[in-house]
Design an enzyme around this catalytic site. Structure first.
Site, mmCIF file in Angstrom:
data_model
loop_
_atom_site.group_PDB
_atom_site.id
_atom_site.type_symbol
_atom_site.label_atom_id
_atom_site.label_comp_id
_atom_site.label_asym_id
_atom_site.label_seq_id
_atom_site.Cartn_x
_atom_site.Cartn_y
_atom_site.Cartn_z
ATOM 1 N N SER A 142 1.004 -1.372 -0.086
ATOM 2 C CA SER A 142 0.531 0.274 0.325
ATOM 3 C C SER A 142 0.589 1.493 0.052
ATOM 4 C CB SER A 142 -1.003 -0.127 1.193
ATOM 5 O OG SER A 142 -1.863 1.482 1.633
ATOM 6 N N TYR A 155 -1.428 -0.358 10.841
ATOM 7 C CA TYR A 155 -2.162 -0.050 9.150
ATOM 8 C C TYR A 155 -0.359 -0.553 8.283
ATOM 9 C CZ TYR A 155 -3.933 -0.601 4.702
ATOM 10 O OH TYR A 155 -3.853 -1.206 3.417
#
Length: 246
Positions: A142, A155
């Site tokens: 990501s 995250y």
């Protein structure tokens, strides 16, 4: 059909980016092994791939946080198609929260899915790829693995880990005939944000309207990487939305 007769495993294939990747790889002629926990969605997707692309498919209900289930996934794929040419480690969760709100269970869930799930996939498929001296592993990270924003601390840590794993694999496997690509999507229109439980994060997202990418945008990047000549290894792809108002 550049991937004719090649076999690809796609984890997290029941929705979003994984579903789009399955479609685009099938469009290029690959046999598709669909892995996720929601087998009903996988069965529906398999039917679509067969009708739309003429693809050969295999559905294997899989929890990527279970090492034994990832081993079974790979074995069933080999039993069905003989070899595994592509593994797309796509399964992931994005449970954004502020550290002060202490969502410890969600932190653990992200570590289990986003890091351990990737490692278990590598563990299960690498021996076969090493033996056949070819194969391509795609790890979906990501942009949060490149930069951190408020509420993304844990995250981002898991996605930085995925990038580190990818970079380490590139160096270890550079002379083995195997290829490794890390794909880092920006904001994508998927169901991931629907799983966020932190009310403050929900409010923050609601006040920041975006023009996100579509899952097919990421799938196209994956197809680009896996259809390069064997002598070419696309190590890293970052795909961001322009945020241009349409």
């Amino acid at each position: 059909m550049k991937l004719h007769d090649q076999t690809a495993i796609v984890t997290g294939a029941s929705s979003g980016i994984g579903e789009a990747i399955a479609h685009e790889l099938a469009r290029e002629g690959a046999n598709i092994v669909l892995a996720a926990r929601r087998s009903d969605r996988l069965e529906a997707l398999a039917s679509q791939l067969e009708k739309k692309h003429g693809a050969k498919t295999l559905v294997v209900k899989t929890d990527v946080t279970r090492r034994d289930e990832m081993e079974r996934l790979v074995q069933e794929a080999k039993d069905e198609f003989g070899t595994i040419d592509i593994l797309v480690n796509n399964a992931g969760v994005m449970l954004l929260s502020f550290l002060k709100n202490d969502h410890v269970d969600e932190w653990e869930r992200m570590v289990d899915v986003n890091i351990k799930g990737v490692l278990y996939g590598i563990h299960a498929v690498l021996p076969s790829m090493m033996e056949q001296k070819h194969g391509h592993i795609i790890n979906v990270s990501s942009v949060a693995g490149h930069e951190i924003f408020p509420s993304s601390t844990v995250y981002s840590a898991t996605k930085y880990a995925v990038r580190a794993i990818s970079q380490g694999m590139e160096k270890e496997l550079s002379s083995s005939g195997l290829r490794v690509t890390n794909v880092s999507p920006g904001a994508v229109s998927t169901e991931l944000t629907q799983h966020i439980t932190d009310s403050e994060v929900k409010e923050m997202f609601a006040s920041r309207p975006m023009n996100p990418l579509q899952p097919t945008d990421i799938a196209n990047a994956v197809v680009y990487a896996v259809t390069q000549p064997e002598s070419v290894n696309i190590n890293e792809v970052i795909v961001r939305p322009t945020n241009k108002v349409m």
